[in-house]
Design a protein around this motif. Structure first.
Motif, PDB file in Angstrom:
ATOM      1  N   PRO A  11       0.706  -0.985  -0.269  1.00  0.00           N
ATOM      2  CA  PRO A  11      -0.349   0.117   0.132  1.00  0.00           C
ATOM      3  C   PRO A  11       0.615   1.251  -0.569  1.00  0.00           C
ATOM      4  CG  PRO A  11       0.437  -1.131   1.690  1.00  0.00           C
ATOM      5  CD  PRO A  11       0.371  -2.115   1.410  1.00  0.00           C
ATOM      6  N   ARG A  12       0.149   2.338  -0.643  1.00  0.00           N
ATOM      7  CA  ARG A  12       0.963   4.009  -0.881  1.00  0.00           C
ATOM      8  C   ARG A  12       0.696   4.540   0.167  1.00  0.00           C
ATOM      9  NH1 ARG A  12       4.241   3.629  -4.854  1.00  0.00           N
ATOM     10  NH2 ARG A  12       4.550   2.348  -6.548  1.00  0.00           N
ATOM     11  N   ALA A  13       1.538   5.619   1.000  1.00  0.00           N
ATOM     12  CA  ALA A  13       1.082   6.295   2.060  1.00  0.00           C
ATOM     13  C   ALA A  13       0.470   7.800   0.889  1.00  0.00           C
ATOM     14  CB  ALA A  13       2.521   7.074   2.275  1.00  0.00           C
ATOM     15  N   GLY A  14      -0.196   9.310   1.356  1.00  0.00           N
ATOM     16  CA  GLY A  14      -0.916   9.844   0.974  1.00  0.00           C
ATOM     17  C   GLY A  14      -2.144   9.363   0.744  1.00  0.00           C
ATOM     18  N   ASP A  15      -3.066  10.247  -0.159  1.00  0.00           N
ATOM     19  CA  ASP A  15      -4.210  10.239  -0.679  1.00  0.00           C
ATOM     20  C   ASP A  15      -5.229  10.004   0.584  1.00  0.00           C
ATOM     21  OD1 ASP A  15      -3.599   9.902  -2.962  1.00  0.00           O
ATOM     22  OD2 ASP A  15      -3.060   8.370  -3.539  1.00  0.00           O
ATOM     23  N   TRP A  16      -5.010  11.089   1.053  1.00  0.00           N
ATOM     24  CA  TRP A  16      -5.790  10.723   3.256  1.00  0.00           C
ATOM     25  C   TRP A  16      -6.999  11.520   2.587  1.00  0.00           C
ATOM     26  CZ3 TRP A  16      -0.589  12.303   5.225  1.00  0.00           C
ATOM     27  CH2 TRP A  16       0.124  11.066   6.093  1.00  0.00           C
ATOM     28  N   PRO A  17      -8.173  11.348   3.006  1.00  0.00           N
ATOM     29  CA  PRO A  17      -9.807  11.632   2.860  1.00  0.00           C
ATOM     30  C   PRO A  17      -9.563  12.698   3.541  1.00  0.00           C
ATOM     31  CG  PRO A  17      -9.760  10.140   3.676  1.00  0.00           C
ATOM     32  CD  PRO A  17      -8.785   9.965   3.492  1.00  0.00           C
ATOM     33  N   PRO A  18     -10.736  13.994   3.502  1.00  0.00           N
ATOM     34  CA  PRO A  18     -10.589  15.052   4.087  1.00  0.00           C
ATOM     35  C   PRO A  18     -11.427  14.621   5.318  1.00  0.00           C
ATOM     36  CG  PRO A  18     -12.673  14.600   2.276  1.00  0.00           C
ATOM     37  CD  PRO A  18     -11.311  13.684   2.801  1.00  0.00           C
ATOM     38  N   LEU A  19     -10.935  15.650   6.656  1.00  0.00           N
ATOM     39  CA  LEU A  19     -11.962  15.526   7.531  1.00  0.00           C
ATOM     40  C   LEU A  19     -12.850  14.573   8.148  1.00  0.00           C
ATOM     41  CD1 LEU A  19     -10.994  18.535   9.859  1.00  0.00           C
ATOM     42  CD2 LEU A  19     -10.464  15.524  10.618  1.00  0.00           C
ATOM     43  N   PRO A  20     -13.208  13.741   8.548  1.00  0.00           N
ATOM     44  CA  PRO A  20     -14.917  12.796   8.332  1.00  0.00           C
ATOM     45  C   PRO A  20     -16.101  13.952   8.696  1.00  0.00           C
ATOM     46  CG  PRO A  20     -13.672  11.646  10.311  1.00  0.00           C
ATOM     47  CD  PRO A  20     -12.523  13.089   9.586  1.00  0.00           C
ATOM     48  N   ALA A  21     -17.353  13.724   8.523  1.00  0.00           N
ATOM     49  CA  ALA A  21     -18.659  14.435   8.401  1.00  0.00           C
ATOM     50  C   ALA A  21     -18.624  15.185  10.141  1.00  0.00           C
ATOM     51  CB  ALA A  21     -19.515  14.759   7.887  1.00  0.00           C
ATOM     52  N   ASP A  22     -19.059  13.762  10.619  1.00  0.00           N
ATOM     53  CA  ASP A  22     -18.968  13.999  12.343  1.00  0.00           C
ATOM     54  C   ASP A  22     -17.977  14.505  12.730  1.00  0.00           C
ATOM     55  OD1 ASP A  22     -20.387  13.381  14.771  1.00  0.00           O
ATOM     56  OD2 ASP A  22     -19.715  11.171  14.599  1.00  0.00           O
ATOM     57  N   PRO A  23     -18.558  15.801  13.397  1.00  0.00           N
ATOM     58  CA  PRO A  23     -17.764  17.051  14.340  1.00  0.00           C
ATOM     59  C   PRO A  23     -17.122  15.841  15.270  1.00  0.00           C
ATOM     60  CG  PRO A  23     -19.873  17.765  14.466  1.00  0.00           C
ATOM     61  CD  PRO A  23     -19.768  16.318  13.393  1.00  0.00           C
ATOM     62  N   ALA A  24     -17.952  15.035  15.835  1.00  0.00           N
ATOM     63  CA  ALA A  24     -17.050  14.150  16.845  1.00  0.00           C
ATOM     64  C   ALA A  24     -16.093  13.179  16.478  1.00  0.00           C
ATOM     65  CB  ALA A  24     -18.894  13.340  17.353  1.00  0.00           C
ATOM     66  N   LEU A  29      -3.780  12.306  12.462  1.00  0.00           N
ATOM     67  CA  LEU A  29      -3.239  12.846  12.425  1.00  0.00           C
ATOM     68  C   LEU A  29      -4.041  13.609  10.763  1.00  0.00           C
ATOM     69  CD1 LEU A  29       0.452  12.526  11.150  1.00  0.00           C
ATOM     70  CD2 LEU A  29      -0.917  13.781   9.768  1.00  0.00           C
ATOM     71  N   THR A  30      -3.628  15.157  11.072  1.00  0.00           N
ATOM     72  CA  THR A  30      -4.519  15.447   9.595  1.00  0.00           C
ATOM     73  C   THR A  30      -3.402  16.735   9.088  1.00  0.00           C
ATOM     74  OG1 THR A  30      -6.368  16.120  11.112  1.00  0.00           O
ATOM     75  CG2 THR A  30      -5.990  17.633   9.434  1.00  0.00           C
ATOM     76  N   LEU A  79      -3.075   4.068  11.997  1.00  0.00           N
ATOM     77  CA  LEU A  79      -3.302   5.512  12.007  1.00  0.00           C
ATOM     78  C   LEU A  79      -4.906   6.327  11.115  1.00  0.00           C
ATOM     79  CD1 LEU A  79      -0.705   7.294  12.914  1.00  0.00           C
ATOM     80  CD2 LEU A  79      -1.637   6.090  14.278  1.00  0.00           C
ATOM     81  N   VAL A  80      -5.777   6.483  11.357  1.00  0.00           N
ATOM     82  CA  VAL A  80      -7.126   7.572  11.140  1.00  0.00           C
ATOM     83  C   VAL A  80      -6.044   8.862  10.701  1.00  0.00           C
ATOM     84  CG1 VAL A  80      -8.875   8.483  11.156  1.00  0.00           C
ATOM     85  CG2 VAL A  80      -8.543   6.208  12.100  1.00  0.00           C
ATOM     86  N   PHE A  81      -6.199   9.130   9.199  1.00  0.00           N
ATOM     87  CA  PHE A  81      -5.299  10.073   8.941  1.00  0.00           C
ATOM     88  C   PHE A  81      -6.455  11.167   7.718  1.00  0.00           C
ATOM     89  CE2 PHE A  81      -1.986   7.461   8.959  1.00  0.00           C
ATOM     90  CZ  PHE A  81      -0.708   8.052   8.917  1.00  0.00           C
ATOM     91  N   ALA A  82      -6.022  12.250   7.544  1.00  0.00           N
ATOM     92  CA  ALA A  82      -7.266  13.575   7.313  1.00  0.00           C
ATOM     93  C   ALA A  82      -6.570  14.477   6.263  1.00  0.00           C
ATOM     94  CB  ALA A  82      -8.574  14.223   7.923  1.00  0.00           C
ATOM     95  N   ASP A  83      -6.719  15.260   5.691  1.00  0.00           N
ATOM     96  CA  ASP A  83      -6.371  15.791   4.932  1.00  0.00           C
ATOM     97  C   ASP A  83      -7.107  16.924   4.046  1.00  0.00           C
ATOM     98  OD1 ASP A  83      -4.710  17.641   2.462  1.00  0.00           O
ATOM     99  OD2 ASP A  83      -4.208  16.295   1.849  1.00  0.00           O
ATOM    100  N   VAL A  84      -7.004  18.708   5.027  1.00  0.00           N
ATOM    101  CA  VAL A  84      -8.043  19.272   5.011  1.00  0.00           C
ATOM    102  C   VAL A  84      -7.473  20.310   4.013  1.00  0.00           C
ATOM    103  CG1 VAL A  84      -8.766  18.852   6.856  1.00  0.00           C
ATOM    104  CG2 VAL A  84      -7.147  20.896   6.280  1.00  0.00           C
ATOM    105  N   GLY A  85      -6.517  20.129   2.674  1.00  0.00           N
ATOM    106  CA  GLY A  85      -6.151  20.564   1.477  1.00  0.00           C
ATOM    107  C   GLY A  85      -6.085  22.431   1.665  1.00  0.00           C
ATOM    108  N   ASP A  86      -5.167  23.153   1.556  1.00  0.00           N
ATOM    109  CA  ASP A  86      -4.965  24.332   1.117  1.00  0.00           C
ATOM    110  C   ASP A  86      -5.155  25.341   2.073  1.00  0.00           C
ATOM    111  OD1 ASP A  86      -2.568  22.700   0.797  1.00  0.00           O
ATOM    112  OD2 ASP A  86      -2.616  24.075  -1.155  1.00  0.00           O
ATOM    113  N   VAL A  87      -4.870  26.168   2.539  1.00  0.00           N
ATOM    114  CA  VAL A  87      -5.229  27.561   3.179  1.00  0.00           C
ATOM    115  C   VAL A  87      -5.030  27.937   1.634  1.00  0.00           C
ATOM    116  CG1 VAL A  87      -6.020  29.412   4.110  1.00  0.00           C
ATOM    117  CG2 VAL A  87      -5.106  27.169   5.427  1.00  0.00           C
ATOM    118  N   PRO A  88      -6.632  28.589   1.220  1.00  0.00           N
ATOM    119  CA  PRO A  88      -6.493  29.639   0.165  1.00  0.00           C
ATOM    120  C   PRO A  88      -5.853  31.152   0.427  1.00  0.00           C
ATOM    121  CG  PRO A  88      -7.907  30.235   0.891  1.00  0.00           C
ATOM    122  CD  PRO A  88      -7.854  28.948   1.626  1.00  0.00           C
ATOM    123  N   ALA A  89      -4.349  32.028  -0.255  1.00  0.00           N
ATOM    124  CA  ALA A  89      -4.018  32.927  -0.057  1.00  0.00           C
ATOM    125  C   ALA A  89      -3.620  32.909   1.723  1.00  0.00           C
ATOM    126  CB  ALA A  89      -5.154  34.430  -0.654  1.00  0.00           C
TER     127      ALA A  89
END
Length: 312
Positions: A11-24, A29-30, A79-89
């Protein structure tokens, strides 16, 4: 990026999903990109770096080889990973405020947040967003050839700006400060502020794990969260040619990786950033960007090790 081979048993690292929809629901690692570059003291394409590091992550597996067969098996797939993308500007007052809010939202649901710069200006929102109301008890460890105590707002001023915001200089440790890369005035400022300095030459005599353990002890003395700034220009220029200010004689790639793992393993560390890489200026083999990607995985490996049974 060239096409990568597919193997279901590798398996390869990366390609992590966004944060789960459930805020709880929390994640371990994000990843967040803070592509600051507009106030850099030297021309940089550092805004291209978060995307480049994400691409490089896919070259590696989420598996840590046991040390001599004696260490526990560590598979980052647990581990559970997430990636929230980039902050614009994220540059400028409005952009920095936006980055602080994005970091705060992500770190509130994360065991550790890893921010990809951008130049070193990204350290300010990465740290402030993580610390929140705990600024008065927070700590900072930087791996950097420079003090970053300059006047004004630039990639040369994040440590000064954080201290002016309320960070206690006595809980700041700067590891890897280099000769011929600073000035007498800024070194005096660091000492006046109570900052602990670990000169780059010390790292030739002491293991990085020991240096980081001491640094984290000092930074966490207030009982608050610790932010670790991995400014990759602390490395030797041969391994970090995409860092505009890296010098010959800096630390080795394995030492930066070791620092990232120790940081990830420390319960007081809430956030880590990787800064000062200009992905557009890297060598054809992408050695600097690939080092940053490995540091992300080293931080994750350290985080995984927090869960292992402690011996001794």
């Amino acid at each position: 990026m060239t096409a990568l081979s597919h193997d279901p048993l590798w398996p390869r690292a990366g390609d992590w999903p966004p944060l789960p929809a459930d805020p709880a629901e929390r994640v371990d690692l994000t990843l967040i990109g803070i592509p600051t570059h507009r106030t850099s003291l030297s021309p940089t394409g550092a805004h291209a770096t978060p995307a480049a590091v994400r691409d490089a992550l896919r070259r590696y597996s989420p598996f840590v080889v046991p040390d001599g067969g004696a260490s526990p098996f560590v598979d980052l797939g647990a581990l559970v990973f997430a990636d929230v993308g980039d902050v614009p500007a994220p540059d400028g007052p409005d952009g920095e405020a936006r980055a602080i809010r994005a970091v705060a939202q992500a770190s509130a649901r994360s065991g550790v947040l890893v921010a990809l710069g951008g130049d070193n200006a990204a350290t300010v929102p990465a740290a402030l967003g993580t610390w929140g109301e705990n600024l008065a008890t927070a700590g900072l460890v930087t791996l950097d050839a420079h003090h970053d105590l300059r006047d004004g707002v630039s990639n040369g001023s994040p440590v000064r700006r954080l201290i002016e915001a309320g960070l206690d200089g006595r809980r700041v440790v700067q590891v890897g400060i280099a000769d011929f890369a600073n000035s007498a005035a800024y070194t005096a400022r660091a000492l006046d502020l109570g900052i602990t300095i670990v000169h780059g030459d010390e790292l030739h005599r002491r293991p990085m794990a020991d240096v980081m353990a001491q640094a984290l002890e000092i930074a966490s003395a207030g009982g608050g969260p610790v932010h670790v700034d991995l400014d990759v220009d602390v490395c030797d220029r041969s391994v970090a040619p995409a860092c505009p200010a890296s010098l010959p004689g800096g630390i080795a790639a394995h030492e930066l990786r070791a620092a990232a793992r120790v940081a990830g393993a420390c319960a007081a560390v809430a956030s880590i950033d990787l800064t000062e890489i200009d992905a557009t200026a890297d060598t054809p083999d992408q050695r600097t960007v690939r080092l940053a990607a490995l540091c992300v995985l080293e931080a994750a490996a350290g985080l995984a090790m927090r869960r292992l049974p402690q011996t001794g």
